[in-house]
Every structure is written in C-alpha cells, then in structure tokens.
Design a protein around this motif. Structure first.
Motif, PDB file in Angstrom:
ATOM      1  N   ASP A  19     -36.331 -28.067 -25.544  1.00  0.00           N
ATOM      2  CA  ASP A  19     -37.664 -28.619 -25.739  1.00  0.00           C
ATOM      3  C   ASP A  19     -37.683 -30.002 -25.084  1.00  0.00           C
ATOM      4  O   ASP A  19     -36.971 -30.903 -25.540  1.00  0.00           O
ATOM      5  N   PRO A  20     -38.444 -30.180 -23.971  1.00  0.00           N
ATOM      6  CA  PRO A  20     -39.485 -29.309 -23.454  1.00  0.00           C
ATOM      7  C   PRO A  20     -38.925 -28.094 -22.709  1.00  0.00           C
ATOM      8  O   PRO A  20     -37.844 -28.130 -22.155  1.00  0.00           O
ATOM      9  N   PRO A  67     -34.205 -30.643 -28.833  1.00  0.00           N
ATOM     10  CA  PRO A  67     -34.851 -31.745 -28.109  1.00  0.00           C
ATOM     11  C   PRO A  67     -33.930 -32.285 -27.015  1.00  0.00           C
ATOM     12  O   PRO A  67     -32.779 -32.644 -27.284  1.00  0.00           O
ATOM     13  N   VAL A  68     -34.422 -32.297 -25.791  1.00  0.00           N
ATOM     14  CA  VAL A  68     -33.643 -32.808 -24.656  1.00  0.00           C
ATOM     15  C   VAL A  68     -34.453 -33.896 -23.967  1.00  0.00           C
ATOM     16  O   VAL A  68     -35.679 -33.885 -23.988  1.00  0.00           O
ATOM     17  N   GLY A  69     -33.730 -34.839 -23.344  1.00  0.00           N
ATOM     18  CA  GLY A  69     -34.408 -35.965 -22.720  1.00  0.00           C
ATOM     19  C   GLY A  69     -33.666 -36.480 -21.511  1.00  0.00           C
ATOM     20  O   GLY A  69     -32.730 -35.839 -21.009  1.00  0.00           O
ATOM     21  N   PHE A  77     -32.640 -33.652 -19.295  1.00  0.00           N
ATOM     22  CA  PHE A  77     -33.517 -32.651 -19.920  1.00  0.00           C
ATOM     23  C   PHE A  77     -32.889 -31.258 -19.978  1.00  0.00           C
ATOM     24  O   PHE A  77     -33.582 -30.246 -19.899  1.00  0.00           O
ATOM     25  N   GLN A  78     -31.573 -31.209 -20.119  1.00  0.00           N
ATOM     26  CA  GLN A  78     -30.851 -29.957 -20.313  1.00  0.00           C
ATOM     27  C   GLN A  78     -29.988 -30.071 -21.565  1.00  0.00           C
ATOM     28  O   GLN A  78     -29.476 -31.153 -21.872  1.00  0.00           O
ATOM     29  N   GLY A 103     -37.827 -29.410 -13.591  1.00  0.00           N
ATOM     30  CA  GLY A 103     -37.185 -29.194 -12.304  1.00  0.00           C
ATOM     31  C   GLY A 103     -35.709 -29.551 -12.266  1.00  0.00           C
ATOM     32  O   GLY A 103     -35.123 -29.646 -11.187  1.00  0.00           O
ATOM     33  N   THR A 104     -35.067 -29.727 -13.436  1.00  0.00           N
ATOM     34  CA  THR A 104     -33.666 -30.136 -13.453  1.00  0.00           C
ATOM     35  C   THR A 104     -32.737 -28.927 -13.386  1.00  0.00           C
ATOM     36  O   THR A 104     -33.091 -27.815 -13.779  1.00  0.00           O
TER      37      THR A 104
END
Length: 386
Positions: A122-123, A143-145, A150-151, A178-179
């Motif tokens: 998430d996202p 939750p990733v940031g 973001f993975q 896009g990661t």
C-alpha cells in the motif's frame, strides 16, 4: 429484502474511472482535456499484431481454443522467457488468460480460502485487493514509502506474518510508483514465503517498460512463484484483453479446471494476434516506443518538481510519476477534481491506491506526447501560480 453479497461492501469503486467519466463529459461539452489519469499506452497496437489478427479472422480462426490457450502461443511465451531473460519456463506451466486481471482471478480462485489473509503493498493497484476479496480472501495492507522505494522488505513481510497469512503479492514495476525489485530482493521475499509454506505472487505486467535496465523476472528466483504478465502495456494490446500466468507445476491442473469453468478460453483472435507480438519487427517498434516513454518521463519529472509536486518514488518502469502534492494541496482527491474542472488536466488521486496517506499523493501518467505534457505542465504552473 434482496441484497448483494456481503463481500461487495468491501469493494470500493475505481475512482479514476469515475474521474475519466467526468473528463469525457467535459470533452463532450467542448473542453480540451489532457489525459494523465488512466494507465493505458496512447500508441495503437503495432501493425504486425493487427495484421496477424486480420489474417486469423479471414481464415476462420474464431472457434474456442484450449482453456489454457493456444499451444503455439504458450510455446512462444516460453521462448520469450528464454530469449529475453535467459530463463527456462516450460510451456506446460504457462496459461494464456483474459488479461492480467483474468490471470489474477484464476490465481486467487485457486488459492484464496475464506478469511485467510494476503499481504499486499500500500500504495498498490486497487483491483488486486478487490479481486482477492471477491474470492473471500482478506487483503492486508503493507504500508510502503520512500525509505524502501515503495516496495515491501523481507523484514516487513516477516513482521506482518501470522498463522492466518496465506501469501504475498508484489508488483515490479509497481503501479502507481513505477519502482522495481531487484532479483536478490525478489529471491529474499520468496524465501520468506517458502519458510512459512505460503504462496508468492509477482505482478510483472509492466515488464518491457523499464528505462535504465530490464526488470528481472521472478521466474529466475524459483519454480514455485506465480508470475503474472500481460500483453496490454509493453505490447500495447489493452483492449484485446490478453495476458498470461506462469504457474507452479503442482497447480497447473487446478488452474486449467477453473479456466474451463470460468472463461472457457481467452479470445481466439487475440491469441492469434499475439503470436506476432514476439516477432523481431514488432519488438523493434516496441523498443522505439519504450524510448519515447523514457523521453516523456525525463521531461515530466523535473517539470512537475519545479511547480511543487515532489516525485517521491524512483520511476524506473511503467509510465507513472507518483507525486507528493502536500506542498500545494491538503487533499489529493479534491486536488484531482479541482485540476480537472479548472485546468482540464486529469490525474489520479492517491485514494485509488490504498489507505497509506492517500491524501498526500497524486499520480500522473505520461501516456501522451511531450507536447501535450508540456501544455499540461503550463496549465498546472498557472494554476499554482508558479
């Protein structure tokens, strides 16, 4: 009183589609709308693929195929893995599906038990969690940031695991960010799942649309990993509704039974068309278009940053920029509606991608030409007074 199944209460609308509907209404009223909301390549399907479909139709190839797809297409996909990735994936483990969404439906129909939990970033792409819920599984957000690009990390996955966890789904390249995951990162996540005797699914539908390197396939990290791909994005066949899935050998027959009952087979003309997707002349067209997507990314990312929209993820693949909009707005959903109505620029709010600070983020798709992207940036600059 008659009512829908209880599971429908957990399935949210796809907000970007509702924004698109409003954008179409504005266009019908004469407004010029720059579409940066929907994840669909703006290029037409390459001519060799279209020609193959026409030839199939003209020769009467319109009957059902095998439930798992044309044998020659399954073999062509197998050959593609060997040529592109140097990985041996037997055709017998490949199912051709009704898009990547059809693949995920089959996977969760096969694997999801009522009440068992699955970990998802998430996202992340919203339909994944909603498909899982349709089959009575329980999506659990990780939750990733920016700190992990973001993975999800192996440590995070292990910490979130409990006795009711059935598996993990990741995407590389990911939507909306896009990661990418490296092959060692994929292998480490696979090891976490193996150690817990659980399933690992990897969404690879944006493979081919990467810009500094080719994304590694999870097929190289083990034969027990479910891998989902698509003809929609790199091959630019969105409306043809065709994808594929690499299945662990022990589950092939189960997926085949489900396909026989749920879909009969994928579209026959689309399958014959896809046979031309791997030809050298088609790949040459696709690689030219990949270079164009990179040109768009390299233009748009600094342009958005200059007007206060911070690109918070390294956009290594796909065709999205995931931006922190908190410097210019307090709520990305309100901002997306405001931008559409006031500037004619359509973008996707973070609300579509999960519950991880969605009001802070907005996604822009660079699926239109640089001239239109420049016009969009100019409208945004004027709107924000930058």
């Amino acid at each position: 009183m008659l009512r829908s199944a209880q599971r429908l209460a957990d399935i949210a609308p796809f907000h970007v589609v509702e924004l698109l509907t409003r954008a179409r209404e504005l266009e019908a009223a004469g407004r010029d709308i720059i579409h940066m909301e929907v994840g669909e390549p703006d290029f037409a399907t390459p001519a060799p693929i279209v020609a193959a479909a026409v030839a199939a139709l003209n020769s009467g190839k319109t009957l059902y195929t095998q439930a798992l797809g044309l044998p020659e297409l399954r073999q062509a996909i197998s050959d593609f893995y060997r040529q592109r990735y140097g990985v041996a994936v037997p055709a017998a483990r490949i199912a051709v599906t009704n898009g990547a969404s059809g693949a995920l439906n089959l996977a969760f129909a096969c694997l999801a038990d009522p009440g068992r939990e699955w970990l998802l970033a998430d996202p992340g792409y919203p339909c994944n969690r909603h498909i899982l819920r349709t089959y009575e599984g329980c999506p659990v957000a990780l939750p990733v940031g920016p700190e992990s690009n973001f993975q999800p990390t192996p440590a995070q996955v292990a910490a979130a695991w409990n006795e009711n966890t059935a598996g993990l789904l990741v995407a590389s390249p990911a939507n909306p960010t896009g990661t990418l995951l490296t092959l060692p990162e994929i292998a480490a996540l696979a090891d976490v799942c193996r150690a817990r005797d659980s399933h690992f699914l990897v969404d690879e539908i944006y493979h081919g649309l990467t810009y500094e390197c080719d994304a590694p396939t999870a097929c190289a990290a083990g034969e027990d990993i479910w891998v989902i791909n698509s003809f929609s994005k790199y091959f630019q066949m969105t409306g043809w509704r065709l994808g594929w899935m690499v299945i662990p050998e022990a589950f092939v027959r189960d997926v085949e039974k489900l396909a026989q009952n749920l879909v009969l087979c994928p579209s026959t003309p689309a399958q014959y068309a896809a046979l031309a997707a791997f030809r050298p002349e088609t790949i040459a067209i696709l690689e030219e278009r990949r270079a164009e997507f990179r040109r768009r990314r390299d233009f748009l990312a600094p342009a958005l940053e200059a007007i206060g929209l911070s690109v918070v993820a390294r956009p290594e693949g796909a065709f999205y920029l995931y931006c922190d909009c908190s410097a210019v707005a307090g709520d990305s959903f309100a901002l997306a509606r405001e931008l559409l109505e006031d500037t004619g620029v359509a973008a996707t709010p973070g609300l579509d991608f999960g519950a991880n600070a969605p009001e802070r983020y907005i996604r822009f798709a660079y699926t239109t030409g640089v001239d239109r992207l420049a016009e969009a940036v100019d409208r945004l600059r004027r709107h924000f007074g930058r």
